[in-house]
Design an enzyme around this catalytic site. Sequence first.
Site, PDB file in Angstrom:
ATOM      1  N   GLU A   1       0.816  -1.208   0.000  1.00 15.45           N
ATOM      2  CA  GLU A   1       0.000   0.000   0.000  1.00 15.45           C
ATOM      3  C   GLU A   1       0.855   1.266   0.000  1.00 15.45           C
ATOM      4  O   GLU A   1       0.454   2.283  -0.587  1.00 15.45           O
ATOM      5  CB  GLU A   1      -0.931  -0.033   1.216  1.00 15.45           C
TER       6      GLU A   1
ATOM      7  N   GLU B   1      -4.876  -8.930   3.676  1.00 20.30           N
ATOM      8  CA  GLU B   1      -5.623  -8.475   4.850  1.00 20.30           C
ATOM      9  C   GLU B   1      -7.024  -9.071   4.951  1.00 20.30           C
ATOM     10  O   GLU B   1      -7.478  -9.434   6.041  1.00 20.30           O
ATOM     11  CB  GLU B   1      -5.720  -6.933   4.850  1.00 20.30           C
TER      12      GLU B   1
END
Length: 264
Positions: free
Chosen positions: A112, A132
């Site tokens: 990210e 995630e």
Amino acid sequence: MTDNYLDVHIDDDVAVLTLNRPAKLNAMDVATRVQLAQTIRRFGTGDLVRGIVLTGTGRAFSAGEDLQTVPASYDEIREAVATFHDITRAILETTVPVIAAVNGIAVGGASEITLCCDSRIGTPEAVYFQPENHRGIVISNASSLLMGRLVRNHAMRIILGSERIGADEALRIGLLDEIVAPQALVDRAVEVIRLWSSDPRITALHLGLLRPRPEDVEAAFAREDEAARRSWESGAFTEGVEGFWASKNAPTTPATNSSDRRRR
């Protein structure tokens, strides 16, 4: 010089920041994330260098969050998420180009971090992996905004499906801008920064126009923070991280072939 797990050197007027914890696939603890944000801000003013390259040592760009211990409270979750957010904020506040040189697998929060960089150059070994959703953890770094901005409809399968995206596909859908040989990776990133910043004054203005608006990024942070709180309160976060370590620590059973069974 070396600060914790972050190496810093200047290459042709460009700051090269290297995550250096290869034994742990360059996983980042809170202290390393704080150090990284501070270092980006130090070089991001344009007073010392013309740009910043972020890369990793060894076979991984970074495994993201160091999940060595399960957080014991929501305050610990909030601190961890805040330090990830602040790296995004630091990168987007710079007045110089920031390029992610993705040398290997980029997992979770580390993946990210690259999304807010002005370019992502990878090697053939580069892999994007957002696990995630299958670990009870919520995405951060304003990736809820930035992922879709880069890859549009591919964001759903990358996040919800936790798919591993290899270098060729990453280039095709827009996660990577270029693929180069491993030995040329950092040199190419430095070269691009030099090409982009022939007049740093104008480059700084264009960065401000092309990057996402600060208010949109802060709104994404707020939504991600709320999602992290709800994940914690539901128990999904603790169960996901504990399940991850249980699978990592489970004893492996040696394979048994048919001749072994007959001898018994």
